[in-house]
Scaffold this motif. Structure first.
Motif, PDB file in Angstrom:
ATOM      1  N   VAL A  79       0.814  -1.223   0.000  1.00 52.25           N
ATOM      2  CA  VAL A  79       0.000   0.000   0.000  1.00 52.25           C
ATOM      3  C   VAL A  79       0.847   1.272   0.000  1.00 52.25           C
ATOM      4  CG1 VAL A  79      -2.006  -1.086   1.056  1.00 52.25           C
ATOM      5  CG2 VAL A  79      -0.339   0.051   2.511  1.00 52.25           C
ATOM      6  N   GLY A  80       2.162   1.133  -0.099  1.00 49.34           N
ATOM      7  CA  GLY A  80       3.042   2.299  -0.158  1.00 49.34           C
ATOM      8  C   GLY A  80       3.313   2.937   1.192  1.00 49.34           C
ATOM      9  N   LEU A  81       2.973   2.244   2.253  1.00 43.26           N
ATOM     10  CA  LEU A  81       3.155   2.801   3.587  1.00 43.26           C
ATOM     11  C   LEU A  81       4.622   2.887   3.991  1.00 43.26           C
ATOM     12  CD1 LEU A  81       1.397   3.978   5.749  1.00 43.26           C
ATOM     13  CD2 LEU A  81       1.038   1.705   6.681  1.00 43.26           C
ATOM     14  N   MET A  82       5.436   1.962   3.529  1.00 42.32           N
ATOM     15  CA  MET A  82       6.867   2.006   3.866  1.00 42.32           C
ATOM     16  C   MET A  82       7.532   3.226   3.222  1.00 42.32           C
ATOM     17  SD  MET A  82       7.246  -0.480   5.928  1.00 42.32           S
ATOM     18  CE  MET A  82       8.942  -0.977   6.073  1.00 42.32           C
ATOM     19  N   ASP A  83       7.212   3.482   1.960  1.00 38.16           N
ATOM     20  CA  ASP A  83       7.771   4.654   1.281  1.00 38.16           C
ATOM     21  C   ASP A  83       7.319   5.944   1.958  1.00 38.16           C
ATOM     22  OD1 ASP A  83       9.073   3.057  -0.585  1.00 38.16           O
ATOM     23  OD2 ASP A  83       7.417   3.173  -2.025  1.00 38.16           O
ATOM     24  N   TYR A  84       6.018   6.007   2.278  1.00 37.10           N
ATOM     25  CA  TYR A  84       5.493   7.192   2.947  1.00 37.10           C
ATOM     26  C   TYR A  84       6.184   7.393   4.302  1.00 37.10           C
ATOM     27  CZ  TYR A  84       2.462  10.480   5.284  1.00 37.10           C
ATOM     28  OH  TYR A  84       2.004  11.572   5.971  1.00 37.10           O
ATOM     29  N   ALA A  85       6.317   6.311   5.060  1.00 36.17           N
ATOM     30  CA  ALA A  85       6.933   6.389   6.388  1.00 36.17           C
ATOM     31  C   ALA A  85       8.372   6.883   6.304  1.00 36.17           C
ATOM     32  CB  ALA A  85       6.874   5.022   7.068  1.00 36.17           C
ATOM     33  N   GLU A  87       9.777   8.645   3.853  1.00 36.21           N
ATOM     34  CA  GLU A  87       9.818  10.005   3.325  1.00 36.21           C
ATOM     35  C   GLU A  87       9.392  11.053   4.358  1.00 36.21           C
ATOM     36  OE1 GLU A  87       7.489  12.539  -0.096  1.00 36.21           O
ATOM     37  OE2 GLU A  87       7.864  10.411  -0.460  1.00 36.21           O
ATOM     38  N   HIS A  88       8.432  10.698   5.221  1.00 38.70           N
ATOM     39  CA  HIS A  88       7.864  11.670   6.155  1.00 38.70           C
ATOM     40  C   HIS A  88       8.269  11.439   7.614  1.00 38.70           C
ATOM     41  CE1 HIS A  88       5.334  12.131   2.591  1.00 38.70           C
ATOM     42  NE2 HIS A  88       5.121  13.356   3.032  1.00 38.70           N
ATOM     43  N   GLN A  89       9.275  10.596   7.839  1.00 42.95           N
ATOM     44  CA  GLN A  89       9.746  10.332   9.204  1.00 42.95           C
ATOM     45  C   GLN A  89       8.623   9.836  10.122  1.00 42.95           C
ATOM     46  OE1 GLN A  89      13.154  11.081  10.725  1.00 42.95           O
ATOM     47  NE2 GLN A  89      13.391  10.366   8.632  1.00 42.95           N
ATOM     48  N   VAL A  90       7.870   8.858   9.598  1.00 39.97           N
ATOM     49  CA  VAL A  90       6.762   8.269  10.346  1.00 39.97           C
ATOM     50  C   VAL A  90       7.145   6.859  10.746  1.00 39.97           C
ATOM     51  CG1 VAL A  90       4.365   7.495  10.214  1.00 39.97           C
ATOM     52  CG2 VAL A  90       5.051   9.617   9.092  1.00 39.97           C
ATOM     53  N   GLY A  91       6.912   6.537  11.989  1.00 41.55           N
ATOM     54  CA  GLY A  91       7.106   5.174  12.455  1.00 41.55           C
ATOM     55  C   GLY A  91       5.759   4.512  12.635  1.00 41.55           C
ATOM     56  N   LEU A  92       5.693   3.234  12.378  1.00 40.05           N
ATOM     57  CA  LEU A  92       4.478   2.461  12.642  1.00 40.05           C
ATOM     58  C   LEU A  92       4.803   1.539  13.804  1.00 40.05           C
ATOM     59  CD1 LEU A  92       3.614   1.853   8.944  1.00 40.05           C
ATOM     60  CD2 LEU A  92       2.302   3.234  10.557  1.00 40.05           C
ATOM     61  N   GLY A 148      -4.075   5.248  13.744  1.00 39.32           N
ATOM     62  CA  GLY A 148      -3.628   3.863  13.689  1.00 39.32           C
ATOM     63  C   GLY A 148      -4.704   2.906  13.208  1.00 39.32           C
ATOM     64  N   PHE A 149      -4.397   1.624  13.322  1.00 36.42           N
ATOM     65  CA  PHE A 149      -5.322   0.605  12.831  1.00 36.42           C
ATOM     66  C   PHE A 149      -5.017  -0.729  13.486  1.00 36.42           C
ATOM     67  CE2 PHE A 149      -1.841   1.466   9.960  1.00 36.42           C
ATOM     68  CZ  PHE A 149      -1.264   0.227   9.740  1.00 36.42           C
ATOM     69  N   GLU A 150      -5.976  -1.640  13.365  1.00 39.99           N
ATOM     70  CA  GLU A 150      -5.827  -2.988  13.911  1.00 39.99           C
ATOM     71  C   GLU A 150      -5.890  -4.000  12.781  1.00 39.99           C
ATOM     72  OE1 GLU A 150      -8.803  -3.535  16.951  1.00 39.99           O
ATOM     73  OE2 GLU A 150      -8.194  -1.692  17.958  1.00 39.99           O
ATOM     74  N   SER A 160      -3.391 -10.873  16.326  1.00 34.81           N
ATOM     75  CA  SER A 160      -3.817  -9.509  16.016  1.00 34.81           C
ATOM     76  C   SER A 160      -2.733  -8.536  16.453  1.00 34.81           C
ATOM     77  CB  SER A 160      -5.134  -9.177  16.717  1.00 34.81           C
ATOM     78  OG  SER A 160      -4.964  -9.174  18.117  1.00 34.81           O
ATOM     79  N   SER A 161      -2.760  -7.359  15.841  1.00 38.88           N
ATOM     80  CA  SER A 161      -1.846  -6.304  16.251  1.00 38.88           C
ATOM     81  C   SER A 161      -2.528  -4.954  16.081  1.00 38.88           C
ATOM     82  CB  SER A 161      -0.526  -6.354  15.474  1.00 38.88           C
ATOM     83  OG  SER A 161      -0.740  -6.298  14.095  1.00 38.88           O
ATOM     84  N   THR A 162      -2.219  -4.065  16.993  1.00 42.05           N
ATOM     85  CA  THR A 162      -2.691  -2.688  16.943  1.00 42.05           C
ATOM     86  C   THR A 162      -1.490  -1.818  16.596  1.00 42.05           C
ATOM     87  OG1 THR A 162      -4.349  -3.133  18.629  1.00 42.05           O
ATOM     88  CG2 THR A 162      -3.769  -0.821  18.259  1.00 42.05           C
ATOM     89  N   MET A 163      -1.610  -1.095  15.504  1.00 41.57           N
ATOM     90  CA  MET A 163      -0.525  -0.251  15.008  1.00 41.57           C
ATOM     91  C   MET A 163      -0.853   1.215  15.265  1.00 41.57           C
ATOM     92  SD  MET A 163       1.315  -2.663  13.864  1.00 41.57           S
ATOM     93  CE  MET A 163       2.639  -1.608  13.301  1.00 41.57           C
ATOM     94  N   ILE A 164       0.156   1.973  15.679  1.00 41.92           N
ATOM     95  CA  ILE A 164       0.017   3.408  15.922  1.00 41.92           C
ATOM     96  C   ILE A 164       0.984   4.148  15.001  1.00 41.92           C
ATOM     97  CG2 ILE A 164       0.296   5.270  17.624  1.00 41.92           C
ATOM     98  CD1 ILE A 164      -2.075   3.421  18.200  1.00 41.92           C
ATOM     99  N   SER A 165       0.498   5.210  14.384  1.00 42.21           N
ATOM    100  CA  SER A 165       1.331   6.071  13.552  1.00 42.21           C
ATOM    101  C   SER A 165       2.081   7.043  14.462  1.00 42.21           C
ATOM    102  CB  SER A 165       0.432   6.825  12.573  1.00 42.21           C
ATOM    103  OG  SER A 165       1.196   7.669  11.765  1.00 42.21           O
ATOM    104  N   TRP A 166       3.407   7.089  14.325  1.00 38.60           N
ATOM    105  CA  TRP A 166       4.262   7.817  15.256  1.00 38.60           C
ATOM    106  C   TRP A 166       5.183   8.767  14.502  1.00 38.60           C
ATOM    107  CZ3 TRP A 166       4.265   8.122  20.407  1.00 38.60           C
ATOM    108  CH2 TRP A 166       5.411   8.592  21.058  1.00 38.60           C
ATOM    109  N   SER A 167       5.205  10.017  14.925  1.00 40.07           N
ATOM    110  CA  SER A 167       6.125  10.993  14.348  1.00 40.07           C
ATOM    111  C   SER A 167       7.505  10.793  14.975  1.00 40.07           C
ATOM    112  CB  SER A 167       5.631  12.418  14.611  1.00 40.07           C
ATOM    113  OG  SER A 167       6.648  13.343  14.269  1.00 40.07           O
TER     114      SER A 167
END
Length: 148
Positions: free
Chosen positions: A51-57, A59-64, A96-98, A116-123
């Motif tokens: 889904v392109g989340l790794m590239d976005y992360a 590029e924008h200094q986002v951790g999951l 975030g998402f589950e 299951s896992s709960t993911m949080i978007s982190w700056s």
């Protein structure tokens, strides 16, 4: 647990296959519990790449960040085997998402584990939770709820 109408891979839109490695087993001669968390991680990262989340992360200094993760062990898996791991989105929020995982053993023709896992978007820059962009949330929902 045998396959049931409620828990089958058909209910999980994302699939990957992973071989069980000899080194995944422990002294009790079955796959160690830690390996299942690595299997879920591998499925999750594959999905993020799709889904392109790794590239976005990057590029924008986002951790999951994994905020919570659990696994129910259903059947003992041993080497050699091939696991099919199904994954689906069960909830998405602004930050975030589950995800839910179903791990099926080819050798046993049965469900081996459910996780299951709960993911949080982190700056990374601000060291705090952050909002996922709507475009990323749409891509996550589209892929993990309905399409391959």
């Amino acid at each position: 647990m045998s396959k049931t109408a409620l828990e089958t891979l058909e209910n999980y839109p994302i699939h990957i296959q992973l071989p069980v490695a000899w080194g995944d087993m422990d002294a009790m001669q079955h796959v160690n519990n830690v390996a299942y968390f690595r299997y879920m991680e591998t499925a999750r990262v594959s999905f993020f790449e799709q889904v392109g989340l790794m590239d976005y992360a990057n590029e924008h200094q986002v951790g999951l960040i994994v905020a919570k993760q659990q696994c129910k062990y259903v059947r003992a898996v041993t080497y050699p085997d091939l696991l099919t791991i199904g994954m689906k989105l069960t909830n998405i929020k602004d930050d975030g998402f589950e995800l839910k995982y179903l791990m099926e053993s080819n050798q046993l023709d049965s469900i081996a584990a459910i996780g299951s896992s709960t993911m949080i978007s982190w700056s990374i820059r601000d060291q705090q939770k952050m909002t996922l962009p709507d475009s990323i949330k749409r891509d996550i929902e589209s892929k993990a709820r309905g399409g391959r």
